[in-house]
Design a protein around this motif. Structure first.
Motif, PDB file in Angstrom:
ATOM      1  N   GLY A   1     -31.926  -8.827   0.988  1.00 25.10           N
ATOM      2  CA  GLY A   1     -31.179  -8.570  -0.238  1.00 25.10           C
ATOM      3  C   GLY A   1     -32.032  -8.714  -1.469  1.00 25.10           C
ATOM      4  N   ASP A   2     -31.868  -7.751  -2.380  1.00 26.07           N
ATOM      5  CA  ASP A   2     -32.582  -7.838  -3.656  1.00 26.07           C
ATOM      6  C   ASP A   2     -32.094  -9.054  -4.407  1.00 26.07           C
ATOM      7  OD1 ASP A   2     -32.017  -4.344  -3.800  1.00 26.07           O
ATOM      8  OD2 ASP A   2     -33.875  -5.349  -3.216  1.00 26.07           O
ATOM      9  N   HIS A   3     -32.993  -9.698  -5.114  1.00 28.59           N
ATOM     10  CA  HIS A   3     -32.632 -10.905  -5.848  1.00 28.59           C
ATOM     11  C   HIS A   3     -31.540 -10.607  -6.874  1.00 28.59           C
ATOM     12  CE1 HIS A   3     -33.112 -14.516  -8.382  1.00 28.59           C
ATOM     13  NE2 HIS A   3     -33.584 -15.079  -7.298  1.00 28.59           N
TER      14      HIS A   3
ATOM     15  N   LYS B   1     -31.109 -11.354  -9.733  1.00 29.89           N
ATOM     16  CA  LYS B   1     -31.477 -11.122 -11.133  1.00 29.89           C
ATOM     17  C   LYS B   1     -31.531  -9.634 -11.484  1.00 29.89           C
ATOM     18  CE  LYS B   1     -35.937  -9.890 -12.133  1.00 29.89           C
ATOM     19  NZ  LYS B   1     -36.856  -9.861 -13.222  1.00 29.89           N
ATOM     20  N   PHE B   2     -31.627  -8.780 -10.463  1.00 35.03           N
ATOM     21  CA  PHE B   2     -31.749  -7.343 -10.730  1.00 35.03           C
ATOM     22  C   PHE B   2     -30.423  -6.679 -11.026  1.00 35.03           C
ATOM     23  CE2 PHE B   2     -36.109  -6.826 -10.057  1.00 35.03           C
ATOM     24  CZ  PHE B   2     -36.506  -7.624  -8.999  1.00 35.03           C
TER      25      PHE B   2
ATOM     26  N   PRO C   1     -26.476 -11.520 -12.923  1.00 36.07           N
ATOM     27  CA  PRO C   1     -27.687 -12.317 -12.707  1.00 36.07           C
ATOM     28  C   PRO C   1     -27.433 -13.815 -12.673  1.00 36.07           C
ATOM     29  CG  PRO C   1     -27.650 -11.436 -14.931  1.00 36.07           C
ATOM     30  CD  PRO C   1     -26.499 -10.806 -14.210  1.00 36.07           C
ATOM     31  N   ALA C   2     -26.237 -14.242 -13.111  1.00 35.08           N
ATOM     32  CA  ALA C   2     -25.967 -15.683 -13.096  1.00 35.08           C
ATOM     33  C   ALA C   2     -25.481 -16.167 -11.743  1.00 35.08           C
ATOM     34  CB  ALA C   2     -24.919 -16.018 -14.155  1.00 35.08           C
ATOM     35  N   ALA C   3     -25.248 -15.227 -10.843  1.00 32.92           N
ATOM     36  CA  ALA C   3     -24.689 -15.620  -9.544  1.00 32.92           C
ATOM     37  C   ALA C   3     -25.693 -16.440  -8.752  1.00 32.92           C
ATOM     38  CB  ALA C   3     -24.304 -14.370  -8.762  1.00 32.92           C
ATOM     39  N   ARG C   4     -25.156 -17.326  -7.919  1.00 28.68           N
ATOM     40  CA  ARG C   4     -26.023 -18.101  -7.049  1.00 28.68           C
ATOM     41  C   ARG C   4     -26.416 -17.238  -5.852  1.00 28.68           C
ATOM     42  NH1 ARG C   4     -24.995 -24.119  -5.226  1.00 28.68           N
ATOM     43  NH2 ARG C   4     -27.013 -24.490  -4.367  1.00 28.68           N
TER      44      ARG C   4
ATOM     45  N   VAL D   1     -27.282 -16.944  -2.093  1.00 31.60           N
ATOM     46  CA  VAL D   1     -26.984 -17.831  -0.974  1.00 31.60           C
ATOM     47  C   VAL D   1     -28.227 -18.075  -0.131  1.00 31.60           C
ATOM     48  CG1 VAL D   1     -25.588 -18.192   1.078  1.00 31.60           C
ATOM     49  CG2 VAL D   1     -24.576 -17.150  -0.947  1.00 31.60           C
ATOM     50  N   TYR D   2     -28.776 -17.025   0.455  1.00 32.66           N
ATOM     51  CA  TYR D   2     -30.008 -17.131   1.266  1.00 32.66           C
ATOM     52  C   TYR D   2     -29.940 -18.299   2.252  1.00 32.66           C
ATOM     53  CZ  TYR D   2     -31.547 -14.103  -2.508  1.00 32.66           C
ATOM     54  OH  TYR D   2     -31.641 -13.097  -3.432  1.00 32.66           O
TER      55      TYR D   2
END
Lengths: 675, 211, 309
Positions: free
Chosen positions: C109-111, C113-114, C118-121, C123-124
């Motif tokens: 998944g793309d980070h 921030k893109f 962008p404020a979302a956490r 999960v990873y």
């Protein structure tokens, strides 16, 4: 007040299987174990290595060596310790430490495999809430460093580190009897928050709190601050720190002549070495600049009267530089201000020989005016030749502006004094080190740089204790003076002298004026008339304090500390009854703090003392062994190399009276070496 | 180590409007980072009456706060709000010792790498409880990878930088380079299994790792 | 055959496979998907539905996949590790299998921030390789990630993405090997414009025999405009757009660029077909699905095989 003293140990041994797996990959492994941080300091060796050997069983034959490095992640000091080790015969390194230590060693020894033998340990007061960070203390409270602090909404209880789910609009429906559904031994954070807000009469957290912004802080912001921090901590020499300078009150005040004392109390010991022999008796009349004490022996100095009048007595008086009494000549001022006939200017002083110059300095009672008071004529006759003279214009202590004002108001005299000393020492090269917080002084000296081509002015980043000899030599010449008690600057071919001393040398040589007055800064808190004053030696401290407070100062010492010197290394005065001596660089008045340094508190192994020690020592050991009464162990940890700059005690997170322990231990070392 | 930034005025002013203030400022971590000028500017700009101010080192130290609260009891009594300039730890300690007073913090806290000392470190340790460093040549992907991958890099690694910020190093590139230097590239073929993100701190015996 | 996937059948038969892609709408509008599915039908063996591509919120891949399935196509559901932890991922795997989905693509998944949040956490909880292994174990061992057993397993044809152009280049083949070890059945690569570099990667793949253990579908895409070309060249991490491509597009008039971009795509398909070990193509004409039929036809890939289930 019962302290919590949590154990925030950052690592524990890895499972046996994992350690075995590592040992299958190696044949000759060297073990580095970190002495840990952030727990109550009780023992130097906590037995990690012994525990490891037990775990290893037969594999222990693969271990070729071991050393404990305290604060392994202190890269500068640990790097030195590790590079001193002979690791040529091992094929790998095993590290018992948290992740920081392992990563540091792995980067340091890039071509040697480095293995972690420990796991880091999570710490959370309400496991499994988000890992928070403790402060520089061992309290329960943790901070998640979310950079969007919610405490103002929750009555000062962090919902992220205390709520297992990190809820911002809690509670959830799971709390039973006020306990968290995840960990029933822990209180529900939101119940606590609700109670706290009620207690304060604040509206209970009923407002909607929007989702947390996980993109903050951005890497850019934290990286930027980290780089700023690293630039701040670096700067010329290891250690040191940046106290608030508080120099503004007196930086721009021209030196004023302080009124003459009614009675001067002139100590016969205002120098290192043997006390001067009194050469006057009660009843004698003396003039300004007349010798009242004769140097006694090789390391000694003369004492001169600073006023004209009559000798009342030669008696013991409270000494300002130590908690004891010293012999002093007490003189009553006759108001005539008559100069002694020996005071004659010398127009031809530039033609004087080196020996003649040294003799004048000796006869004029010149000693180091930076505070050490070492007899200058002795200092300038080193057993080995020197190639460079360093002039100390740093004045790194907070509040003081003595040297600053001298450089601004008398730059030519100082430079002339430098030439005199150049001749005495036979040096071609001179550096003048001035901290960058003194731009006017730098400008004043620069105006004459053409006339003195062999003198180079160096502007230094401000950091305490840049003005300490070793730090100065390291910063300007990148030379390392061997450590005390034996090492001295001439061991690396350098002589260091304070600008005040050089000014006094010029006065003595060119004007024939012996040392009987000096500039001091009187500053601090609560003063009406802080300033820089030209003060006669022997002026009672009480007179000065009263003038600068502009009121009665009886009982002042109940609320304030008065220090002879600056805020950090200044000697606290037990009473106001003493007088100014040659080594008085200033009088600093500070309101007493509710918390004073104590020998009773526990060290929490935060590592800050190690971070700030300019001698690269580990001061926490001096506290530990001082408390245990094992002074010999402190000597083993090189307490004799301490220069008592005070950085460790100033920075100590537990406010431990480290200097007190250190002085006891050094005294023990001195007596042990004699006996 | 913790560092602070002064909060936006708009966030604080409504909370303290027209209240008498007592200010507690912590300077213990100035040599890490503390915005002295910004804090001073903020305090100078306040229109509210400041009945007292105390500056000390280490507001996170319960005993020190206790002593200062005692020494300044008179001023604190007169104040309607105690305003704290410190990290979240200090702010919480003060709040816990002044449970029935209104205490507000003026700062946001962030974290610079490093547990001890005063100098920010290059590396970070997230105290995850399952040290992975033996598989990555001594560089931590949990703490230093934006996606905390154990089998990185992702497809966004470019010229050694992370897709999140062009200046931010990609730790998996660094891991690759380090293992290459050590002649241990084969280590990367090992499949890193899913991590336990909830390792218990309480047990002295480490958790069993899923194979 | 491990699954009932049409894609698996085509690949097993040795024929050159074609997969397509569509991005779901940034709304709850099912019609968008139906329209696009109708265009792709008959021109692809299966089609991906992206899942929160570039971290922008769109209809969930699994939901759009069901709509596409209703239109008679074979969906490949994508899932990223950015948005779901292992619990949610396994739950969704059971769900899509129960709804008759046969293919899944596992991505990191793309980070965040893109995207537009962008404020979302992020999960990873897992990475893409762990996700592949987890789905494989669910299918072949009938076990959840924690070890618990299940009665009816999800039979999904498991795909992963690989980017031959990301750094470190020397590691990219090894990374593919890890995904194969973990259990990937098929791979779709990042869009190829630098055929030489892709060929170099394929050589490394062949040297390790990976092409025989996993089916590799080469990613291709037509270019709609100069702006799109430049954006891909400079702003998309891990994309390699050689100067020659830019020059080729600059060599025609502005109105002709999209034509040329289609021709370019067909050329690349023809080139990668020649590379040993390439089992098919993954054609990504995002927001330009109309051109898929003509590209597939021009590349000589019609008709698509109709194999018995």
């Amino acid at each position: 007040m019962q302290m919590r003293l949590m154990d925030y140990t950052k690592f524990r041994p890895k499972p046996d299987e994992e350690i075995s797996e590592v040992f299958q990959r190696v044949n000759r492994i060297f073990i580095l174990s970190c002495g840990k941080c952030f727990k109550k300091f009780e023992e130097e060796d906590e037995g990690q290595y012994a525990q490891l050997l037990e775990t290893l069983g037969a594999d222990r034959t693969k271990v070729v060596g071991h050393t404990q490095v305290d604060f392994l992640c202190n890269e500068f000091l640990s790097g030195k310790r590790i590079s001193d080790l002979d690791l040529s015969h091992c094929d790998s390194i095993g590290v018992t430490s948290c992740g920081l230590g392992v990563q540091f060693v792995a980067r340091l020894l890039e071509r040697t495999p480095v293995y972690a033998l420990a796991d880091s340990v999570p710490h959370s007061p309400n496991y499994p809430a988000e890992v928070g960070y403790h402060g520089i203390s061992l309290e329960e409270e943790k901070c998640a460093a979310c950079s969007q602090c919610y405490l103002n909404l929750t009555g000062g209880i962090c919902p992220i580190t205390n709520c297992a789910k990190g809820l911002l609009n809690g509670p959830c429906g799971g709390a039973t009897d006020g306990k968290c559904e995840v960990n029933s031994s822990v209180d529900c954070a939101w119940v606590r928050i609700h109670e706290r807000l009620k207690k304060r009469g604040e509206r209970s957290a009923s407002e909607y709190v929007q989702p947390r912004d996980y993109s903050r802080p951005s890497w850019k912001v934290t990286n930027g601050l980290s780089l700023q921090n690293q630039a701040l901590r670096g700067g010329g020499f290891y250690g040191g720190f940046h106290p608030l300078e508080n120099k503004e009150a007196t930086a721009d005040k021209r030196v004023e002549r302080f009124p003459e004392p009614q009675t001067a109390v002139i100590f016969l010991s205002q120098h290192a070495g043997r006390r001067a022999k009194p050469v006057v008796e009660p009843g004698d009349k003396v003039k300004v600049g007349q010798k009242v004490g004769e140097a006694d022996g090789f390391v000694s100095s003369s004492i001169h009267s600073s006023i004209s009048g009559k000798v009342i007595s030669v008696e013991e008086r409270a000494y300002p530089a130590a908690q004891r009494e010293e012999l002093a000549v007490v003189i009553e001022n006759d108001g005539k201000n008559e100069l002694h006939p020996s005071i004659q200017p010398r127009d031809d002083f530039e033609a004087l020989s080196k020996e003649a110059l040294l003799d004048i300095i000796k006869e004029s009672g010149i000693v180091g005016l930076g505070g050490a008071m070492f007899p200058t004529h002795v200092k300038f006759s080193p057993p080995r030749p020197v190639d460079t003279l360093l002039v100390n214009g740093c004045e790194c202590e907070p509040y003081l502006n003595t040297d600053n004002r001298l450089m601004i108001e008398h730059p030519e005299e100082i430079l002339a004094g430098i030439s005199i000393v150049q001749k005495i020492l036979g040096v071609d090269k001179v550096f003048v080190g001035v901290e960058e917080n003194k731009p006017e002084a730098i400008a004043a000296l620069s105006r004459f740089s053409d006339k003195y081509p062999s003198v180079e002015l160096v502007s230094l980043k401000t950091k305490y204790p840049q003005g300490a000899e070793r730090s100065l030599i390291k910063r300007i010449l990148d030379r390392d003076v061997p450590p005390p008690p034996k090492g001295l600057p001439f061991d690396v071919g350098v002589m260091v002298s304070n600008v005040g001393t050089l000014f006094a040398i010029y006065q003595a040589v060119a004007k024939g004026i012996p040392l009987f007055q000096r500039v001091i800064t009187v500053s601090g808190e609560g003063l009406t008339r802080p300033g820089n004053y030209l003060v006669k030696i022997g002026t009672p401290i009480k007179d000065i304090i009263r003038y600068c407070f502009d009121k009665n100062v009886d009982g002042l010492l109940e609320k304030y500390d008065v220090k002879m010197g600056g805020a950090i290394m200044g000697v606290p005065q037990a009473s106001l009854e003493s007088s100014v001596i040659k080594g008085t660089t200033g009088l600093t008045v500070l309101k007493k703090h509710p918390v004073m340094a104590s020998e009773e508190r526990d060290c929490i192994k935060c590592g800050r003392c190690v971070e700030v020690c300019p001698m690269q020592l580990y001061p926490l050991f001096y506290g530990l062994y001082g408390k245990k009464g094992d002074l010999a162990k402190a000597v083993e940890h090189k307490v004799e190399e301490c220069v008592e700059c005070g950085c460790c005690e100033y920075m100590c997170a537990s406010k431990i009276a480290l200097l007190s322990f250190i002085r006891q231990e050094k005294a023990y070392a001195r007596s042990a070496s004699k006996g | 180590m913790l560092a602070v930034q002064v909060k936006a005025e708009a966030e604080i002013l409504p909370l303290i409007s027209s209240k008498r203030l007592f200010i507690l400022e912590c300077l213990g971590c100035r040599d890490v980072h503390y915005p002295v000028e910004k804090a001073a500017e903020f305090m100078d700009s306040l229109k509210e009456e400041i009945v007292g101010k105390a500056t000390l080192d280490y507001l996170c130290h319960r005993e020190f706060v206790h002593e200062y609260v005692k020494a300044y009891a008179g001023e604190i009594e007169k104040a309607q709000v105690v305003l704290v300039f410190s990290c979240g730890v200090g702010a919480q300690v003060v709040s816990s010792l002044l449970e029935d007073r209104i205490v507000y913090t003026c700062c946001d806290t962030l974290y610079l790498n490093g547990f001890q000392g005063l100098t920010a470190k290059e590396f970070n340790c997230d105290q995850c409880g399952e040290c992975y460093l033996n598989y990555t040549g001594g560089l931590c992907p949990v703490a230093l990878c934006s996606k905390n991958l154990l089998n990185g890099p992702c497809g966004g690694s470019q010229a050694g930088k992370c897709e999140v910020d062009p200046d931010m190093p990609c730790v998996w590139q660094q891991i690759f380079d380090r293992l290459a230097k050590l002649g241990q590239l084969h280590t990367l073929e090992r499949l890193g299994t899913p991590k336990n993100w909830n390792v218990s701190p309480a047990s002295s015996a480490p958790e069993k790792r899923l194979a | 055959m491990k699954t009932r996937s049409n894609l698996e059948r085509v690949l097993e038969s040795g024929q050159f496979a074609v997969t397509g892609e569509l991005g779901p709408p940034r709304s709850a509008d099912a019609e968008v998907i139906r329209k696009k599915a109708k265009i792709l039908k008959g021109h692809v063996d299966a089609f991906n539905i992206t899942d929160g591509q570039t971290a922008v919120v769109r209809m969930a891949s699994w939901a759009a996949a069901i709509i596409g399935k209703e239109e008679g196509l074979e969906p490949i559901v994508q899932m990223t590790c950015r948005d779901r932890n292992r619990i949610a991922l396994q739950m969704d795997v059971l769900g899509i299998a129960a709804l008759g989905i046969n293919n899944m693509l596992c991505l990191t998944g793309d980070h965040q921030k893109f995207g537009n949040h962008p404020a979302a956490r992020g999960v990873y909880d897992l990475d893409s390789i762990q996700l592949v292994r987890m789905v494989k174990d669910m299918r072949d061992e009938k076990k959840f990630q924690c070890g618990d057993e299940m009665t009816v397993e999800p039979r999904l044809f498991i795909g992963a993405a690989e980017n031959p152009f990301a750094d470190p280049f020397e590691f990219r083949v090894t990374r593919l090997a890890k995904k194969v070890e973990a259990g990937a059945d098929f791979i779709q690569t990042q869009i190829i414009y630098n055929v030489d570099k892709f060929a170099e990667w394929m050589k490394g793949v062949r040297d390790r025999g990976l092409h025989e253990r996993v089916k590799i579908l080469a990613g291709v895409a037509p270019i709609k405009s100069m702006g799109a070309a430049r954006y891909m060249k400079t702003k998309v991490p891990g994309m390699d757009v050689p100067d020659s491509v830019i020059e080729r597009l600059q060599g025609v008039t502005k109105e002709q660029v999209s034509r040329e971009g289609i021709k370019l795509c067909v050329d690349i398909i023809n080139q990668v077909r020649q590379i040993e070990g390439v089992a098919g193509i993954h054609l990504m004409a995002i927001e330009w699905e109309e051109v898929v039929p003509e590209i597939v036809e021009a590349a000589g890939l019609l008709p698509r095989p109709k194999l018995a289930p």
